[in-house]
Design an enzyme around this catalytic site. Structure first.
Site, PDB file in Angstrom:
ATOM      1  CG  HIS A   1      -1.960  -0.975   1.352  1.00 29.88           C
ATOM      2  ND1 HIS A   1      -2.258  -1.603   2.549  1.00 29.88           N
ATOM      3  CD2 HIS A   1      -2.778  -1.536   0.445  1.00 29.88           C
ATOM      4  CE1 HIS A   1      -3.225  -2.482   2.363  1.00 29.88           C
ATOM      5  NE2 HIS A   1      -3.542  -2.478   1.089  1.00 29.88           N
TER       6      HIS A   1
ATOM      7  CD  GLU B   1      -3.969   2.842  -3.299  1.00 31.23           C
ATOM      8  OE1 GLU B   1      -5.208   2.785  -3.277  1.00 31.23           O
ATOM      9  OE2 GLU B   1      -3.252   1.877  -2.997  1.00 31.23           O
TER      10      GLU B   1
ATOM     11  N   GLY C   1     -11.308   2.199   2.689  1.00 33.27           N
ATOM     12  CA  GLY C   1     -12.743   1.949   2.930  1.00 33.27           C
ATOM     13  C   GLY C   1     -13.173   2.068   4.375  1.00 33.27           C
TER      14      GLY C   1
ATOM     15  N   GLY D   1      -8.513  -0.902   4.761  1.00 33.58           N
ATOM     16  CA  GLY D   1      -9.491  -1.335   3.759  1.00 33.58           C
ATOM     17  C   GLY D   1      -9.717  -2.818   3.963  1.00 33.58           C
TER      18      GLY D   1
END
Ligand code: ADP
Length: 399
Positions: A178, A383, A328, A207
């Site tokens: 990530h 991203e 999320g 997430g």
């Protein structure tokens, strides 16, 4: 005006966003799912519209051709030549890449060589590259690595206490994941702090997959994911850190192979495994609100593991100026943020404004109280924008 495309190719999916440059406004975003299966789905979002079509895609090549043809048919672009650059997310860049790289013989060979460290991802990422190279051969292409931002970690943070030759000969070390999100969110957090010369930021990317990073003066010092994205905190279906001895014990008791138990670690553990409800935190939250005991312990375990990482990063960084929640769950789940921050109040003086935390708002914002010793922020990750910016920088696209 040029167009830049940011691509995230998975083993059976292809996500993308097309940007205008200059400006970086998103013209269209889309996802092709179930590539290689009997029936696939493509979803395109543009101009406030959402088109969903079901059609088979035997390979990524057909998926890319379909997407590009759709862009022309819908007059989103008038010619494929408008697409000047394409950036591909690559999960594992090993110790080779501390920044993005132009796709050439050398970088392609390295991404291929690293496939054993990310067997589900790197081959799929390369497949995406080949499909776009075939469809738009004149566009420049780059790789953007999930691991690159974490390459500033020191040996005391990336080494495991295993025989040293396993690091030198077999590349066993912490790589993290990530990274593009951690880089974007930490940069935004530093900006929100007023761009001080020195800064200490903890990013919580929560997430389906989840990881934390400790960022000092914009550089990553430590991160929770390890050799693979299975390590660290509790995730949707991944267990995070567990005692390594559980593996042979379960193999024996369940009469399963290590690969089968690893599959359980990856796909049947985490929130799903503990709660028995779902891997989606929204479902687990609904069960929590109904008083489901396993859902309650799932949330407590989740918050505790995240808080413990944050606590350890306080020590590593010598304090923290800002904790930033993203992805999320980090962006949307008020209860998760509250439970994590509550764990940090007594020891570290982290205090959030509960009403503010419970209010839904778009964009970057601060949810800590004025008295909190640490600023707590919500920063929606982006991203794709980072990928598009690297495409422009690396390929020297001017307009
Ligand atoms: P990934 O990119 O790793 O697949 P995301 O960053 O999209 O994951 O996060 C997915 C998770 O976010 C879902 O599993 C869900 O639990 C959580 N989530 C999404 N929206 C909400 C919401 N409104 N409230 C609570 N949780 C949410």
């Amino acid at each position: 005006m040029s167009k830049i495309i940011a691509v995230n190719a998975g083993s059976s999916s292809l996500k993308f966003q097309l940007f205008n440059y200059p400006g970086y406004d998103v013209i269209v975003s889309g996802v092709v799912e179930r590539i290689g299966l009997e029936m696939g789905t493509v979803t395109l979002k543009y101009d406030g519209k959402k088109d969903v079509v079901n059609t088979p895609f035997p390979t990524h090549t057909e998926a890319v051709d379909y997407v590009l043809k759709s862009l022309l048919e819908k007059n989103i672009i008038s010619s494929l030549d408008e697409i000047k650059g394409c950036g591909h997310r690559v999960v594992q860049g090993g110790s080779y890449f501390s920044s993005s790289a132009i796709c050439d013989e050398d970088s392609i060979a390295k991404v291929q060589e690293l496939a054993p460290l990310a067997p589900l991802h790197n081959p799929a990422n390369l497949t995406g590259y080949y499909a776009f190279k075939k469809a738009i051969p004149d566009a420049g292409q780059i790789f953007v690595f999930d691991t690159a931002f974490h390459q500033t970690m020191k040996p005391e943070n990336y080494l495991y206490a295993l025989p040293y030759e396993y690091y030198t000969d077999l590349k066993v070390r912490r790589y993290g994941a990530h990274g593009t999100s951690h880089k974007y969110v930490s940069q935004q957090a530093i900006e929100m702090l007023g761009n001080p010369e020195h800064s200490k930021v903890v990013v919580c990317h929560l997430g389906n997959g989840a990881s934390l990073s400790a960022v000092k003066d914009g550089k990553c010092m430590d991160t929770s994911m390890g050799f693979t994205p299975l390590a660290g905190v509790v995730m949707g279906t991944r267990c995070g850190d567990v005692d390594p001895s559980i593996m042979p014990y379960l193999c024996e008791k369940l009469e399963k192979t290590p690969a089968e138990v690893l599959d359980i670690y990856n796909k049947k553990s985490g929130m799903l495994g503990v709660s028995g409800v779902s891997s989606d935190s929204r479902d687990v939250e609904a069960a929590y609100n109904e008083g489901n005991e396993r859902a309650i312990v799932t949330f407590k375990l989740y918050a505790r593991t995240v808080a413990k990482f944050i606590g350890s990063y306080f020590v590593e960084l010598g304090g923290v100026d800002a904790i930033a929640f993203t992805a999320g769950i980090g962006e949307n789940s008020a209860i998760t943020r509250e439970m994590i921050c509550d764990e940090l109040t007594e020891a570290l003086g982290v205090e959030i404004d509960k009403a503010e935390n419970n209010t839904r708002k778009d964009g970057n914002r601060v949810i800590s109280t004025a008295d909190s010793k640490v600023k707590v922020m919500i920063i929606p990750t982006n991203e794709e924008l980072m990928i598009a910016k690297d495409v422009v920088d690396l390929l020297g696209i001017t307009e």
